[in-house]
Enzyme design. Structure first.
Site, PDB file in Angstrom:
ATOM      1  N   THR A  49      22.611  30.089   5.360  1.00 55.75           N
ATOM      2  CA  THR A  49      22.749  31.477   4.936  1.00 55.75           C
ATOM      3  C   THR A  49      22.011  31.624   3.613  1.00 55.75           C
ATOM      4  OG1 THR A  49      24.748  31.279   3.572  1.00 55.75           O
ATOM      5  CG2 THR A  49      25.068  31.415   5.962  1.00 55.75           C
ATOM      6  N   CYS A  50      22.054  32.827   3.042  1.00 56.46           N
ATOM      7  CA  CYS A  50      21.349  33.025   1.774  1.00 56.46           C
ATOM      8  C   CYS A  50      22.027  32.284   0.631  1.00 56.46           C
ATOM      9  CB  CYS A  50      21.251  34.509   1.450  1.00 56.46           C
ATOM     10  SG  CYS A  50      22.835  35.341   1.245  1.00 56.46           S
ATOM     11  N   GLY A 214      13.640  46.638   4.324  1.00 53.20           N
ATOM     12  CA  GLY A 214      14.137  45.728   5.345  1.00 53.20           C
ATOM     13  C   GLY A 214      15.033  46.477   6.311  1.00 53.20           C
ATOM     14  N   ALA A 215      15.236  45.892   7.492  1.00 55.58           N
ATOM     15  CA  ALA A 215      16.064  46.574   8.493  1.00 55.58           C
ATOM     16  C   ALA A 215      16.896  45.587   9.300  1.00 55.58           C
ATOM     17  CB  ALA A 215      15.186  47.401   9.439  1.00 55.58           C
ATOM     18  N   GLY A 216      17.255  44.452   8.677  1.00 54.24           N
ATOM     19  CA  GLY A 216      18.088  43.464   9.355  1.00 54.24           C
ATOM     20  C   GLY A 216      19.560  43.732   9.142  1.00 54.24           C
ATOM     21  N   MET A 218      21.700  42.547   6.821  1.00 55.04           N
ATOM     22  CA  MET A 218      22.049  42.866   5.450  1.00 55.04           C
ATOM     23  C   MET A 218      21.590  44.269   5.085  1.00 55.04           C
ATOM     24  SD  MET A 218      23.547  41.971   2.681  1.00 55.04           S
ATOM     25  CE  MET A 218      23.749  40.188   2.589  1.00 55.04           C
TER      26      MET A 218
END
Length: 462
Positions: A49-50, A214-216, A218
């Site tokens: 993960t991040c 972004g469009a994920g 998160m």
């Protein structure tokens, strides 16, 4: 066989090191392949993960597995240039101190790694699933990330009975934590904290122009959180226009093509970046252009990505007084002390109970093949002796044969009941000799007899 977890997270490693581990899109497959190729683990699941990178493995021996996993992680971090561990190198380290060996083979990251073994590995997995180990304590996104990590390992044939059981149980515990406690209500998300920090600079965010890059997953959370905070002028920009349009439609925002990035940056008071791209998408050059276009009007960038989307402050060639950059490291510091200790205590109690239950079940299961083999041996002997009886006394009618067979089965069942029950109890208590091994010796159960009732298809078998 035992469970092993080795990893590093925001608790133990600086953002730069976590970033170096997230730059390769193939890191999960590379690490898992290296661990399994070392022949020190039979199963491996990598959770990336991040804020963390962890290897969960089923291992026959602790020392060589620690060395192999440590080297796989160090290679992924770019701190070693050697190839995969070989059987020779693994054999050479088998008798060394695991901590010293880890330090020697995982140059550059050893000081940031944590090791959890067996019972501790189970407790760690459950704690992670509940969100207690997350930067934003209590967040539920980790459940989906653990589910995805398991699915990837299953599809690649890297997760067997042990890790499947561990992760499935951990996911159930995580769901219980969110459904049976109020940890969700009291947890503060990274996005929410980012917006709070932005409001300190910009004031009331209502009426401000905001953009999400972004469009994920998160980004979806960022858009929803921004809308809940009263931000109505919201632009979503992404390399895939269709995804940006779907996300914008969910909150009545506006989708813009990637070619408009410079213009969108200049127009936005608040920019939330979370693309998941490898490499910075908002470089210092783009920041400078935005500053020039805005003529000193304050602007806040919230960078939720790893690798980072926005050029870090320490890399800027000159100060940008009108720009405030809030990244994951800063958010982590801000989140300290924002935890509801009562709810954390309730979830911790739940984890303690679930770990004890899991370990009890696992211990009972460890002797189950021996018990099953013993009962199979008894059933075979009874069947053989009844066949002999029927051959010697062919005049017996069916009713008598059935009664004799039932009586013999009852006698055998009563004789086996106490030893098979007690061996399970002894396994759970964990004290004294290996009673399962004693049963195998006393009843002359061959290893193949036990294996025949406990073996599963090999990894990748269908």
């Amino acid at each position: 066989m035992s469970l092993l977890v080795i990893g590093l997270s925001h608790h133990t490693a600086p953002l730069a090191l976590l970033e170096s581990l997230s730059e390769s899109p193939d890191r999960v497959a590379d690490i898992a392949t290296a661990v399994l190729a070392s022949a020190t683990a039979s199963e491996a699941v990598v959770l990336a993960t991040c804020n963390r990178l962890e290897v969960y493995a089923e291992v026959p021996a602790f020392h060589p597995a620690v060395a192999a996993v440590g080297e796989a992680l160090s290679i992924a971090a770019g701190t070693r240039r050697t190839g995969l561990p070989t059987s020779t190198t693994v054999a050479a380290v088998a008798q060394r101190d695991p901590v010293e060996e880890l330090a020697a083979r995982a140059e550059g990251i050893a000081d940031h790694l944590y090791v959890r073994y067996d019972d501790g590995a189970v407790a760690h997995a459950f704690t992670v699933a509940c969100g207690l180990d997350s930067m934003a304590v209590g967040e539920s996104q980790i459940l989906g990330q653990m589910r995805d990590a398991l699915a990837v390992a299953q599809q690649a044939g890297r997760a067997g009975e042990s890790l499947n059981s561990l992760f499935q149980h951990a996911l159930r515990v995580g769901k219980r934590a969110h459904s049976e406690t109020d940890i969700d209500r009291h947890s503060v998300s990274l996005v929410q904290m980012g917006l709070e920090e932005a409001a300190r600079v910009l004031g009331d965010l209502r009426g401000r122009r905001a953009a999400v890059v972004g469009a994920g997953a998160m980004s979806g959370l960022a858009v929803a959180t921004a809308a809940r905070n009263g931000i109505t002028d919201l632009t979503i920009i992404n390399r895939t226009p269709a995804r940006a349009e779907r996300l914008a439609a969910s909150v009545g925002g506006t989708a813009r093509p990637w070619s408009d990035l410079a213009e969108v940056l200049a127009e936005s008071d608040l920019v939330i970046a979370c693309t998941g791209a490898v490499g910075q998408v908002i470089t210092e050059e783009r920041l400078l252009r935005s500053v020039a276009a805005r003529r000193g009007v304050p602007q806040v960038f919230v960078d939720l990505a790893l690798p980072r989307d926005v050029a870090p402050v320490e890399t800027w060639s000159q100060p940008l007084p009108s720009v405030t950059l809030i990244d994951l490291e800063e958010l982590g510091r801000r989140l300290e002390g924002r935890t509801d200790l009562l709810q954390v205590g309730r979830v911790s109690d739940l984890v303690t109970v679930e770990v004890a239950d899991y370990l009890t079940r696992r211990l009972e299961k460890s002797v189950a093949p021996t018990v099953a083999a013993l009962r199979a041996r008894a059933a075979s002997l009874v069947s053989t002796e009844l066949d002999r009886l029927h051959q010697r006394l062919p005049e017996l009618d069916e009713a008598t044969r059935a009664e004799v067979g039932l009586a013999v089965h009852r006698i055998v069942e009563k004789l086996l009941h106490t030893p098979t029950t007690r061996v399970k109890e002894f396994a759970v208590e964990g004290a004294g000799p290996d009673y399962a091994a004693a049963l195998r010796e006393l009843f002359d159960l061959e290893p193949k007899d036990v294996a025949n009732v406990s073996s599963l298809p090999k990894r990748g078998a269908r």
